[in-house]
Design a protein around this motif. Structure first.
Motif, PDB file in Angstrom:
ATOM      1  N   ASP A   1       5.109  -0.090 -12.278  1.00 16.91           N
ATOM      2  CA  ASP A   1       6.077  -0.807 -11.451  1.00 16.91           C
ATOM      3  C   ASP A   1       5.377  -1.686 -10.418  1.00 16.91           C
ATOM      4  N   ILE A   2       4.295  -1.191  -9.864  1.00 14.86           N
ATOM      5  CA  ILE A   2       3.541  -1.970  -8.879  1.00 14.86           C
ATOM      6  C   ILE A   2       2.925  -3.196  -9.530  1.00 14.86           C
ATOM      7  N   ARG A   3       2.423  -3.036 -10.730  1.00 12.02           N
ATOM      8  CA  ARG A   3       1.776  -4.144 -11.437  1.00 12.02           C
ATOM      9  C   ARG A   3       2.767  -5.209 -11.905  1.00 12.02           C
ATOM     10  N   LYS A   4       3.992  -4.815 -12.147  1.00 15.00           N
ATOM     11  CA  LYS A   4       4.980  -5.717 -12.753  1.00 15.00           C
ATOM     12  C   LYS A   4       5.329  -6.885 -11.834  1.00 15.00           C
ATOM     13  N   VAL A   5       5.389  -8.071 -12.418  1.00 16.42           N
ATOM     14  CA  VAL A   5       5.858  -9.259 -11.707  1.00 16.42           C
ATOM     15  C   VAL A   5       7.302  -9.508 -12.143  1.00 16.42           C
ATOM     16  N   GLU A   6       8.208  -9.474 -11.194  1.00 13.63           N
ATOM     17  CA  GLU A   6       9.631  -9.628 -11.493  1.00 13.63           C
ATOM     18  C   GLU A   6       9.948 -11.068 -11.891  1.00 13.63           C
ATOM     19  N   ASN A   7      11.015 -11.228 -12.653  1.00 13.96           N
ATOM     20  CA  ASN A   7      11.406 -12.564 -13.106  1.00 13.96           C
ATOM     21  C   ASN A   7      11.673 -13.499 -11.942  1.00 13.96           C
ATOM     22  N   TRP A   8      12.277 -12.961 -10.860  1.00 17.82           N
ATOM     23  CA  TRP A   8      12.592 -13.822  -9.725  1.00 17.82           C
ATOM     24  C   TRP A   8      11.319 -14.348  -9.069  1.00 17.82           C
ATOM     25  N   GLU A   9      10.237 -13.564  -9.113  1.00 17.44           N
ATOM     26  CA  GLU A   9       8.971 -14.026  -8.549  1.00 17.44           C
ATOM     27  C   GLU A   9       8.424 -15.191  -9.362  1.00 17.44           C
ATOM     28  N   LYS A  10       8.515 -15.060 -10.688  1.00 15.99           N
ATOM     29  CA  LYS A  10       8.034 -16.131 -11.557  1.00 15.99           C
ATOM     30  C   LYS A  10       8.859 -17.398 -11.376  1.00 15.99           C
TER      31      LYS A  10
ATOM     32  N   ALA B   1      -3.677  -6.150  -9.269  1.00 18.74           N
ATOM     33  CA  ALA B   1      -3.134  -6.697 -10.518  1.00 18.74           C
ATOM     34  C   ALA B   1      -1.838  -7.461 -10.269  1.00 18.74           C
ATOM     35  N   HIS B   2      -0.964  -6.922  -9.407  1.00 21.05           N
ATOM     36  CA  HIS B   2       0.302  -7.595  -9.119  1.00 21.05           C
ATOM     37  C   HIS B   2       0.068  -8.914  -8.369  1.00 21.05           C
ATOM     38  N   VAL B   3      -0.710  -8.852  -7.311  1.00 22.96           N
ATOM     39  CA  VAL B   3      -0.958 -10.045  -6.502  1.00 22.96           C
ATOM     40  C   VAL B   3      -1.628 -11.128  -7.345  1.00 22.96           C
ATOM     41  N   ASP B   4      -2.600 -10.725  -8.168  1.00 28.06           N
ATOM     42  CA  ASP B   4      -3.328 -11.698  -8.976  1.00 28.06           C
ATOM     43  C   ASP B   4      -2.430 -12.303 -10.048  1.00 28.06           C
TER      44      ASP B   4
ATOM     45  N   LYS C   1       0.835  -1.200   0.000  1.00 32.91           N
ATOM     46  CA  LYS C   1       0.000   0.000   0.000  1.00 32.91           C
ATOM     47  C   LYS C   1       0.874   1.256   0.000  1.00 32.91           C
ATOM     48  N   VAL C   2       1.898   1.267   0.848  1.00 33.85           N
ATOM     49  CA  VAL C   2       2.815   2.414   0.900  1.00 33.85           C
ATOM     50  C   VAL C   2       3.527   2.579  -0.442  1.00 33.85           C
ATOM     51  N   ALA C   3       4.028   1.464  -0.986  1.00 35.76           N
ATOM     52  CA  ALA C   3       4.766   1.523  -2.251  1.00 35.76           C
ATOM     53  C   ALA C   3       3.892   2.057  -3.377  1.00 35.76           C
ATOM     54  N   ALA C   4       2.620   1.661  -3.384  1.00 34.99           N
ATOM     55  CA  ALA C   4       1.713   2.068  -4.465  1.00 34.99           C
ATOM     56  C   ALA C   4       1.504   3.574  -4.503  1.00 34.99           C
TER      57      ALA C   4
END
Length: 406
Positions: free
Chosen positions: A75-84, A121-124, A65-68
């Motif tokens: 940037d908030i929506r993006k899923v990083e490669n390491w997460e995948k 969007a990011h979490v989903d 929430k703070v980051a958003a």
């Protein structure tokens, strides 16, 4: 049996009845940081069943929430490669996964719908990695809840630890967990009841369902010949491990015909989307597609939701739940879809539950990035089904089944 012992029995229920953890299997856990105290208990029950590894990822919505509010939306929506890669490697090796939700309905009240949408969007998108594995690799998955004091105080007329303990006791009851019962046998019996209900509906060979209620709902949902409410009709792969995807669960559900929904439907319970509560909303459908969002508040979020991709504006699920189910009769609105959807008939926008029939007919089942349930059941809801022969059969009357479902 004291509260801590009941929590352990709940953890066992999730590991055994829910996930059905197999020997040597890795268990991927997404847990809200607010419910972190329960996670070691759950992990231990998984290990007792023979899990090879329990890998925990904590979801910290307060920090997101703070980051958003300071980082660009993209940037908030993006899923990083390491997460995948972190999740995919374990899933490729046969992991199962569980989502342990702990709600805080007030957390996102003071941020914009745009920021809340970005977080959702990011979490989903991260969760879609696991969802894809459940479809492609047929791995077990589970969504369950972990009570917290903040959540309990919001939904119950109590404060402090008394509220949290009261919510735990409610969860045990809704999940059919008592001090002395065999939860595996209890859930086996519940499965038989739901299977009988599904078979009773499927035996009618319905082509559509017409929903009406006093709140203005007047909606027709089309069904395909392969839209089955009973699990017994579904073909499972040879390596399929039985599991329960939702605990608690009262629903029987199916994937409707993507292009046949017509009319208007109004939600009967709040929807928590991206951490924000949306109430008093509805949708108007034409030829299966949402053509109008009806809402005074939260309209921007709902319109963004159905615009996620080209198919998010179509239905992917239709579920039948009696109004007088145990969850509904608890008299509590839980502000989490997992529980509230099992108190009410509901529909879902987006991805279908599964495709059926020959390849050339599978276009009739929706495929989308999202799958978002919303509750529509009321105490006066009537559902009339139309059979293949054109006969009309009343399926629900006054919110409950009107046919013999065993």
């Amino acid at each position: 049996m004291n509260l801590e012992e009941m929590k352990r029995k709940y953890a066992y229920t999730l590991a055994k009845v829910g996930l059905n953890v197999q020997k040597g299997q890795t268990v991927l856990v997404e847990a809200n940081v607010a419910g972190a105290a329960f996670v070691p208990v759950f992990a231990e029950e998984c290990y007792k069943l023979g899990a090879g590894n329990v890998v925990v990822h904590y979801l910290d919505l307060a920090t997101m929430k703070v980051a958003a509010q300071y980082r660009p939306d993209e940037d908030i929506r993006k899923v990083e490669n390491w997460e995948k890669e972190m999740h995919q490697q374990y899933l490729d090796e046969g992991a199962c996964y569980v989502r342990l939700e702990s709600e805080d309905p007030k957390l996102m009240e003071d941020i914009s719908e745009k920021n809340s949408n970005a977080i959702f969007a990011h979490v989903d998108a991260v969760r879609n990695i696991m969802r894809a594995a459940s479809r492609e690799k047929h791995c077990q998955w589970l969504i369950a809840t972990v009570p917290t004091q903040r959540w309990a105080e919001y939904i119950l007329d109590k404060v402090g630890l008394e509220a949290e303990e009261a919510l735990w006791e409610l969860i045990f009851k809704l999940c059919y967990i008592t001090e002395d019962n065999d939860v595996v046998e209890t859930w086996n019996q519940r499965d038989k009841v739901k299977a009988a209900r599904g078979k009773a509906v499927d035996d009618l060979h319905l082509t559509k369902l017409h929903y009406t209620s006093g709140n203005g709902t007047d909606l027709t949902v089309g069904l395909t010949p392969w839209s089955k409410f009973g699990r017994g009709e579904r073909k499972m792969p040879a390596n399929f491990v039985p599991f329960h995807a939702n605990i608690p669960s009262e629903e029987i559900c199916t994937s409707p015909d993507k292009f046949v929904t017509e009319g208007v439907v109004y939600a009967s319970k709040p929807l928590v989307l991206g951490g924000k509560k949306i109430e008093n909303f509805g949708f108007r459908f034409e030829k299966g597609k949402v053509v109008e969002v009806i809402a005074k508040e939260g309209k921007e979020m709902l319109e963004a939701l159905i615009a996620t991709d080209e198919n998010s504006c179509y239905l992917g699920e239709a579920a039948l739940v009696e109004y007088h189910s145990p969850i509904s009769m608890s008299g509590v609105v839980y502000f989490t879809t997992l529980i509230d959807e099992n108190a009410s008939c509901h529909l879902a926008l987006g991805r279908c539950l599964g495709k059926g029939g020959p390849e050339e007919e599978q276009y009739r089942f929706n495929d989308a990035t999202i799958h978002v349930d919303f509750m529509i059941g009321t105490s006066d809801m009537k559902i009339v089904g139309t059979t293949e022969s054109g006969e009309e059969v009343t399926i629900f009357e006054n919110g409950d089944f009107a046919i013999d479902v065993g």
